[in-house]
Design an enzyme around this catalytic site. Structure first.
Site, PDB file in Angstrom:
ATOM      1  N   GLY A 203       2.356  68.096  49.216  1.00  0.00           N
ATOM      2  CA  GLY A 203       2.437  69.089  48.260  1.00  0.00           C
ATOM      3  C   GLY A 203       1.136  69.699  48.026  1.00  0.00           C
ATOM      4  O   GLY A 203       0.180  69.469  48.545  1.00  0.00           O
ATOM      5  N   SER A 204       1.254  70.738  46.992  1.00  0.00           N
ATOM      6  CA  SER A 204      -0.244  71.528  46.900  1.00  0.00           C
ATOM      7  C   SER A 204       0.027  71.991  45.141  1.00  0.00           C
ATOM      8  O   SER A 204       0.959  71.865  44.604  1.00  0.00           O
ATOM      9  CB  SER A 204      -0.006  72.917  47.776  1.00  0.00           C
ATOM     10  OG  SER A 204       1.265  73.528  47.455  1.00  0.00           O
ATOM     11  N   GLY A 205      -1.049  72.076  44.677  1.00  0.00           N
ATOM     12  CA  GLY A 205      -1.370  72.429  43.342  1.00  0.00           C
ATOM     13  C   GLY A 205      -2.041  73.742  43.157  1.00  0.00           C
ATOM     14  O   GLY A 205      -2.312  74.489  44.212  1.00  0.00           O
ATOM     15  N   THR A 206      -2.908  73.780  42.045  1.00  0.00           N
ATOM     16  CA  THR A 206      -3.618  74.988  41.668  1.00  0.00           C
ATOM     17  C   THR A 206      -4.728  75.170  42.581  1.00  0.00           C
ATOM     18  O   THR A 206      -4.981  76.216  43.164  1.00  0.00           O
ATOM     19  CB  THR A 206      -3.976  75.057  40.338  1.00  0.00           C
ATOM     20  OG1 THR A 206      -3.062  74.608  39.330  1.00  0.00           O
ATOM     21  CG2 THR A 206      -4.740  76.301  39.880  1.00  0.00           C
ATOM     22  N   TYR A 207      -5.196  74.017  42.993  1.00  0.00           N
ATOM     23  CA  TYR A 207      -6.497  74.132  43.695  1.00  0.00           C
ATOM     24  C   TYR A 207      -6.715  73.096  44.774  1.00  0.00           C
ATOM     25  O   TYR A 207      -7.746  72.920  45.330  1.00  0.00           O
ATOM     26  CB  TYR A 207      -7.950  74.123  42.756  1.00  0.00           C
ATOM     27  CG  TYR A 207      -8.031  72.693  41.961  1.00  0.00           C
ATOM     28  CD1 TYR A 207      -8.655  71.623  42.621  1.00  0.00           C
ATOM     29  CD2 TYR A 207      -7.543  72.654  40.711  1.00  0.00           C
ATOM     30  CE1 TYR A 207      -8.875  70.342  41.755  1.00  0.00           C
ATOM     31  CE2 TYR A 207      -7.628  71.649  40.222  1.00  0.00           C
ATOM     32  CZ  TYR A 207      -8.306  70.305  40.586  1.00  0.00           C
ATOM     33  OH  TYR A 207      -8.471  69.286  39.999  1.00  0.00           O
TER      34      TYR A 207
ATOM     35  N   THR B  61      -4.358  70.708  48.122  1.00  0.00           N
ATOM     36  CA  THR B  61      -3.239  70.191  48.874  1.00  0.00           C
ATOM     37  C   THR B  61      -3.330  68.781  49.325  1.00  0.00           C
ATOM     38  O   THR B  61      -4.450  68.238  49.527  1.00  0.00           O
ATOM     39  CB  THR B  61      -3.297  71.270  50.189  1.00  0.00           C
ATOM     40  OG1 THR B  61      -3.314  72.538  49.859  1.00  0.00           O
ATOM     41  CG2 THR B  61      -2.113  70.962  51.083  1.00  0.00           C
ATOM     42  N   VAL B  62      -2.084  68.191  49.091  1.00  0.00           N
ATOM     43  CA  VAL B  62      -2.187  66.893  49.703  1.00  0.00           C
ATOM     44  C   VAL B  62      -1.435  66.400  50.819  1.00  0.00           C
ATOM     45  O   VAL B  62      -0.424  67.136  50.998  1.00  0.00           O
ATOM     46  CB  VAL B  62      -1.331  66.007  48.078  1.00  0.00           C
ATOM     47  CG1 VAL B  62      -1.297  64.291  48.670  1.00  0.00           C
ATOM     48  CG2 VAL B  62      -2.032  66.445  46.933  1.00  0.00           C
TER      49      VAL B  62
ATOM     50  N   LYS C 173      -6.051  64.138  49.253  1.00  0.00           N
ATOM     51  CA  LYS C 173      -5.888  65.308  48.338  1.00  0.00           C
ATOM     52  C   LYS C 173      -7.336  66.158  48.863  1.00  0.00           C
ATOM     53  O   LYS C 173      -8.454  65.704  48.638  1.00  0.00           O
ATOM     54  CB  LYS C 173      -6.060  65.000  46.880  1.00  0.00           C
ATOM     55  CG  LYS C 173      -6.057  66.155  45.975  1.00  0.00           C
ATOM     56  CD  LYS C 173      -6.005  65.651  44.340  1.00  0.00           C
ATOM     57  CE  LYS C 173      -5.598  66.694  43.590  1.00  0.00           C
ATOM     58  NZ  LYS C 173      -5.494  66.141  42.036  1.00  0.00           N
TER      59      LYS C 173
ATOM     60  N   ASP D  10      -1.367  66.042  30.846  1.00  0.00           N
ATOM     61  CA  ASP D  10      -0.466  66.647  31.640  1.00  0.00           C
ATOM     62  C   ASP D  10       0.501  65.755  32.187  1.00  0.00           C
ATOM     63  O   ASP D  10       1.032  65.730  33.267  1.00  0.00           O
ATOM     64  CB  ASP D  10      -1.238  67.354  32.858  1.00  0.00           C
ATOM     65  CG  ASP D  10      -0.365  68.315  33.711  1.00  0.00           C
ATOM     66  OD1 ASP D  10       0.505  68.791  33.174  1.00  0.00           O
ATOM     67  OD2 ASP D  10      -0.754  68.612  34.716  1.00  0.00           O
TER      68      ASP D  10
END
Length: 498
Positions: free
Chosen positions: A21-25, A27-28, A44, A137
């Site tokens: 997966g990936s988020g704002t800043y 990638t995992v 991460k 969050d």
């Protein structure tokens, strides 16, 4: 190092494979340690060039918080490294994906499964709350599952987490709008209680298939968040009263009226004290020192020594049983079962597990026998008390509130006679007693007060007895549905597509 779009980066000691997966800043990636153990981890990766001041602070916060945390329901940070291009957080790998995917593939979760998950999330939040840490969050995407075969929740992604005392107020908008507390969006002023709102949204989504503010556009979402309307719970699927009560108290728009952390942890639907854990058996059999010496009802199956100052619940139950006090014995057997049944979730030794099951069956059988004895005794007392009850009603003719409360008590007794009316009867008993206790406090000395006092005592005894029957039936159901893999089977059997 490979650049973006060219596959995962290279990191000494690990082989990075698929992207999780990936988020704002960040990638995992899933990764394997090159050591002999070939341990599977999640890494991460944060590209330094993508970091601004805020994201650097978030990352440092996540590392600082996670490196000091060890909890069975919080993702473990094993290590962190960096090179010229990236910062790497080496995390515990959770093979079951996230809770969002788990819910959506099943559409909704049965209440019993949602309750086990909620206990695990509450356990993690209690650990954080004791350390003045707020997550800020909370959402299903940030709650991972250890596996699909034997799922345990793991709270993850602490990029927004803050060390926050209950009286702190923040003014920075954090989190995801669907799961944000109204005070976060409307006032941009909030404290740790925002996490409790998010818990309510997560529970709502698990039980009903979508969050309460699900919208087709951000404008529609913002309107729903800013509205003052009370959040109404759908009538279907049917839920227990305790579950609905918790949802309504979590989803209270006004943070000053929202359930407190302490009340959340002790709420009867969450009931952290009886949460299935590795300590459940120890709590059930804790005693001064040593091992079980006697056979029979206590047995030598639970032979590992457990410390503690409490007298063993089962030992006390057997003692009261032998002393001819069936009501006290039944109560103690039920309290012991509250710990023994959760222990079955975590026991891995097959022989001990079967032995615990046998003991659970033995205690339940004896509890059923005691139930018959007490029921007969209750019927006798009920017959004996009929004339006194009729006299009290006669003396209450000038007291409409008293007469109405006594009628509710009569309805409870009638409901108790029905085969499946225990919970309804218990609710009626509690409603009646709430009113009668108030009236008793204001009743002047005299014959009517004496009769009312006796009636209140009788009703409290019946309500307590009934409460134990409800709990014992739940314990029996849970014990019967557990197999060798504990929760996994109940999840598999309950989480069919609705």
């Amino acid at each position: 190092m490979a650049g973006p779009g060219w596959g995962p980066p290279r990191l000494d000691g690990f082989i990075l494979t698929e992207r999780l997966g990936s988020g704002t800043y960040a990638t995992v990636y899933k990764a394997y340690a090159k050591k002999d153990t070939r341990e599977v981890v999640a890494i991460k990766c944060v590209a330094k060039k993508s970091l601004n001041k805020a994201s650097v602070e978030n990352l440092l916060t996540e590392i600082e918080i996670l490196k000091g945390i060890r909890h069975p329901h919080i993702v473990q940070l094993k290590d962190f490294q960096w090179d010229s291009d990236n910062i790497y957080l080496i995390m515990e790998f959770c093979a079951g994906g996230d809770l969002s995917r788990f819910i959506h593939t099943r559409r909704i979760l049965p209440e019993k499964v949602a309750r086990v998950f909620m206990q695990q999330l509450a356990s993690a939040l209690q650990f954080l709350h004791e350390r003045n840490i707020s997550h800020l969050d909370l959402k299903p995407q940030n709650i991972l599952l250890s596996s699909l075969e034997k799922p345990h929740l793991k709270l993850a992604d602490f990029g927004f987490a803050q060390h926050m005392s209950p009286w702190d107020e923040k003014h920075v908008l954090r989190g995801s709008p669907l799961y944000m507390a109204p005070e976060m969006v409307c006032q941009r002023q909030y404290d740790a209680r925002v996490d409790l709102w998010s818990v309510g949204v997560i529970l709502y989504e698990a039980l009903f298939g979508q969050p309460p503010f699900a919208s087709r556009s951000f404008l529609e979402l913002e309107e729903k968040i800013r509205s003052n309307r009370v959040i109404e719970l759908p009538l279907r699927p049917p839920l227990s009263r305790d579950c609905r009560d918790l949802l309504q108290r979590l989803l209270e728009r006004d943070p000053s009226r929202r359930i407190s952390f302490q009340d959340f942890f002790t709420h009867p639907w969450v009931d952290l004290e009886h949460m299935p854990s590795r300590e459940s058996l120890a709590r059930a059999v804790s005693r001064p020192t040593g091992m079980w010496r006697n056979k029979g009802m206590c047995g030598d199956v639970l032979s590992a020594p457990f410390g503690g100052e409490k007298t063993a619940l089962v030992v006390e139950a057997v003692k009261k049983d032998q002393e001819g006090d069936p009501a006290a014995a039944l109560s103690l057997y039920c309290k012991a079962l509250d710990f023994f049944v959760p222990a079955l979730h975590y026991e891995v030794d097959a022989q001990r597990k079967e032995a615990i099951k046998a003991k659970v069956g033995q205690y339940m059988s004896r509890a059923e026998e005691l139930k018959v004895v007490i029921s007969s005794s209750n019927e006798a007392l009920l017959r004996q008390g009929t004339s006194a009850r009729d006299l009290l009603r006669e003396m209450a003719r000038d007291k409409p509130r008293l007469l109405a409360a006594l009628e509710v008590a009569s309805a409870a007794m009638a409901k108790e006679e029905e085969a499946s009316g225990d919970q309804d009867a218990l609710d009626l008993y509690q409603q009646s007693l709430g009113e009668l206790l108030l009236l008793l406090a204001g009743e002047p000395p005299g014959r009517r007060r004496e009769l009312l006092h006796t009636e209140v005592q009788n009703l409290m005894a019946r309500a307590e007895y009934l409460k134990e029957q409800v709990k014992m039936r739940e314990s029996r159901w849970e014990a019967e549905t557990l197999d060798k893999e504990g929760l996994s089977e109940s999840v598999r059997s309950s989480c069919t597509l609705q």
